[in-house]
Write a protein that holds these residues in place. Structure first.
Motif, mmCIF file in Angstrom:
data_model
loop_
_atom_site.group_PDB
_atom_site.id
_atom_site.type_symbol
_atom_site.label_atom_id
_atom_site.label_comp_id
_atom_site.label_asym_id
_atom_site.label_seq_id
_atom_site.Cartn_x
_atom_site.Cartn_y
_atom_site.Cartn_z
ATOM 1 N N ASP A 12 0.829 -1.198 0.000
ATOM 2 C CA ASP A 12 0.000 0.000 0.000
ATOM 3 C C ASP A 12 0.870 1.257 0.000
ATOM 4 O OD1 ASP A 12 -2.732 1.199 0.255
ATOM 5 O OD2 ASP A 12 -1.884 1.965 2.125
ATOM 6 N N LYS A 16 1.110 3.973 -3.094
ATOM 7 C CA LYS A 16 0.812 5.399 -2.903
ATOM 8 C C LYS A 16 1.991 6.265 -3.317
ATOM 9 C CE LYS A 16 -2.553 4.686 0.758
ATOM 10 N NZ LYS A 16 -2.840 4.795 2.186
ATOM 11 N N SER A 20 2.058 8.866 -6.627
ATOM 12 C CA SER A 20 2.075 10.282 -6.269
ATOM 13 C C SER A 20 3.042 11.086 -7.133
ATOM 14 C CB SER A 20 2.422 10.456 -4.788
ATOM 15 O OG SER A 20 3.771 10.112 -4.549
ATOM 16 N N ASP A 71 -6.755 7.671 -0.575
ATOM 17 C CA ASP A 71 -5.362 7.314 -0.855
ATOM 18 C C ASP A 71 -4.600 8.505 -1.434
ATOM 19 O OD1 ASP A 71 -5.719 4.744 0.053
ATOM 20 O OD2 ASP A 71 -6.017 3.894 -1.923
ATOM 21 N N LEU A 72 -5.056 9.009 -2.562
ATOM 22 C CA LEU A 72 -4.410 10.149 -3.237
ATOM 23 C C LEU A 72 -5.494 11.106 -3.721
ATOM 24 C CD1 LEU A 72 -1.887 8.075 -5.351
ATOM 25 C CD2 LEU A 72 -1.290 9.562 -3.451
#
Length: 119
Positions: A12, A16, A20, A71-72
């Protein structure tokens, strides 16, 4: 030895971090969102509100009838209008989800709208 929970957390975290980077997200925008399809990748990257190579994102936790953690979540300028588009990238560790993905997307979108109205 890494247990299953630790492995999932590492995957995870890596997902991420990878997702990003502006260069990665610019490709998503170019190939998935019609407003960006005719732009070069460097032009898209210039439309991000944040500076640097990576997106830090907006406030990711919303409490409204429970807690949702994004998450983002970030803003990017619309290429032809004087406005921003809010982008939410949710990473899934499996394709065998225990919930309906469209329902979750609707729930998260509702949280974002409620937050804009101060609810």
């Amino acid at each position: 030895m890494v247990n299953s929970k630790q492995a999932k957390e590492q995957v995870d975290s890596f997902g991420k971090k990878l997702n990003s980077y502006k260069g990665v997200v610019a490709r998503y925008l170019k190939y998935l969102i019609p407003e960006y399809k005719n732009l070069e990748l460097n032009e898209i990257m210039d439309l991000f509100e944040e500076t640097g190579n990576r997106l830090q994102g907006l406030d990711k936790e919303f409490k409204f009838n429970g807690t949702a953690i994004f998450d983002l979540l970030f803003k990017v300028k619309h290429p032809t209008k004087d406005e921003y588009i809010l982008i939410n990238i949710e990473l899934q560790a499996t394709d065998n989800l225990k919930y309906n993905l469209e329902s979750r997307a609707t729930h998260y979108t509702s949280l974002l709208i409620a937050n804009q109205y101060g609810l």
